[in-house]
Scaffold this active site. Structure first.
Site, PDB file in Angstrom:
ATOM      1  N   ASP A   6     -31.590 -35.126 -14.933  1.00 34.82           N
ATOM      2  CA  ASP A   6     -31.478 -36.204 -15.920  1.00 34.82           C
ATOM      3  C   ASP A   6     -31.114 -35.647 -17.301  1.00 34.82           C
ATOM      4  O   ASP A   6     -31.382 -34.481 -17.586  1.00 34.82           O
ATOM      5  CB  ASP A   6     -32.819 -36.928 -16.094  1.00 34.82           C
ATOM      6  CG  ASP A   6     -33.340 -37.470 -14.796  1.00 34.82           C
ATOM      7  OD1 ASP A   6     -32.535 -37.785 -13.920  1.00 34.82           O
ATOM      8  OD2 ASP A   6     -34.578 -37.562 -14.681  1.00 34.82           O
TER       9      ASP A   6
HETATM   10  N1  URA Z   1     -36.576 -35.540 -10.807  1.00 34.98           N
HETATM   11  C1  URA Z   1     -36.430 -36.285 -11.922  1.00 34.98           C
HETATM   12  O1  URA Z   1     -37.112 -37.278 -12.109  1.00 34.98           O
HETATM   13  N2  URA Z   1     -35.509 -35.900 -12.812  1.00 34.98           N
HETATM   14  C2  URA Z   1     -34.729 -34.805 -12.665  1.00 34.98           C
HETATM   15  O2  URA Z   1     -33.911 -34.512 -13.529  1.00 34.98           O
HETATM   16  C3  URA Z   1     -34.895 -34.052 -11.508  1.00 34.98           C
HETATM   17  C4  URA Z   1     -35.834 -34.440 -10.589  1.00 34.98           C
END
Ligand code: URA
Length: 256
Positions: A104
């Site tokens: 993310d």
């Molecule tokens: N899980 C998440 O919630 N975000 C990420 O970036 C990776 C795994």
């Protein structure tokens, strides 16, 4: 590049075998038979044909990069809104590469970039069970029951998570710190898991994929993977015994 070297790099055979093919008149360069050994070719422009039917193409060199993605960078190769991407982050100007899976915008940590589609598939498809290990700080202090529910797997709307390993690492002020290991990677999975139990994530970093740990790479830094690291990711297991020690909590924590 010399013709026989070009042919060898196309996977036709050893250089010696390629020389033999040239000598036997089996090779045509831009429509003309070549029998001289020293002939030079431009792999981008020239057409080399073997036995009148096989057009030779050089195999693309495989590239594997590990990046410690900082927060505030998007995991894509191009953003229509012109935000900074992971490719901008490493200043890549070479062959086409793309991220393996995604992190993310607000997550930092280990991201692999490659041009090897088979490798990317192996790393991301749940059937291959490649572990992803995260370090996370969550708001508040979840109960043991709540964490156990996450360990067993929970229905968080769009999907039911598979069992996860969750190790309590300690307190950080009013918040709790965990190490989470999952073998799948649904969109925002770790965030959704902790939201589900009412303790949203404040900080999330991926520390490890399979056998490959972030190590000393700081956010924004990157390096090429070594051959043995790529092989271990493809053929090896998931263990990494140092990753816990590298966390800034400094301890192994206890079970919550
Ligand atoms: N899980 C998440 O919630 N975000 C990420 O970036 C990776 C795994």
């Amino acid at each position: 590049m010399r013709l026989q070297k070009f042919m060898a790099e196309c996977g036709v055979g050893s250089r010696r075998k390629c020389e033999e093919m040239i000598r036997l008149g089996r090779v045509y360069l831009n429509g003309k038979k070549v029998t001289e050994m020293g002939t030079l070719v431009d792999p981008e422009r020239d057409e080399v044909i073997l036995d009148g039917k096989h057009i030779l193409k050089m195999k693309e060199k495989k590239i594997y990069i590990m990046l410690n993605k900082p927060r505030g960078i998007i995991t894509t190769v191009h953003d229509p809104q012109n935000r900074k991407t992971v490719l901008d982050c490493i200043g890549w100007k070479g062959n086409r590469i793309y991220p393996v899976g995604r992190l993310d915008y607000d997550t930092e940590g280990l991201l692999i970039l490659t041009n090897d589609g088979e490798f990317a598939y192996k790393m991301t498809h749940p059937k291959h069970q490649v572990e992803k290990e995260y370090y996370c700080v969550v708001r508040g202090y979840p109960t043991k029951d709540a964490v156990n529910r996450l360990r067993q797997g929970v229905d968080i709307g769009e999907f039911v998570t598979s069992p996860a390993e969750i190790i309590y690492l300690g307190k950080q002020g009013e918040n709790a710190v965990f190490q989470v290991i999952i073998r799948e990677g649904k969109n925002r999975q770790v965030r959704k898991m902790f939201e589900f139990i009412g303790h949203p994530i404040l900080f999330l970093r991926r520390n490890r994929i399979g056998n490959l740990s972030l190590g000393r790479l700081r956010p924004g830094q990157w390096r090429f993977l070594k051959d043995n690291e790529v092989n271990q990711l493809i053929y090896g297991g998931n263990n990494n015994n140092d990753s816990l020690q590298k966390d800034e909590t400094g301890g192994f924590g206890s079970h919550i």
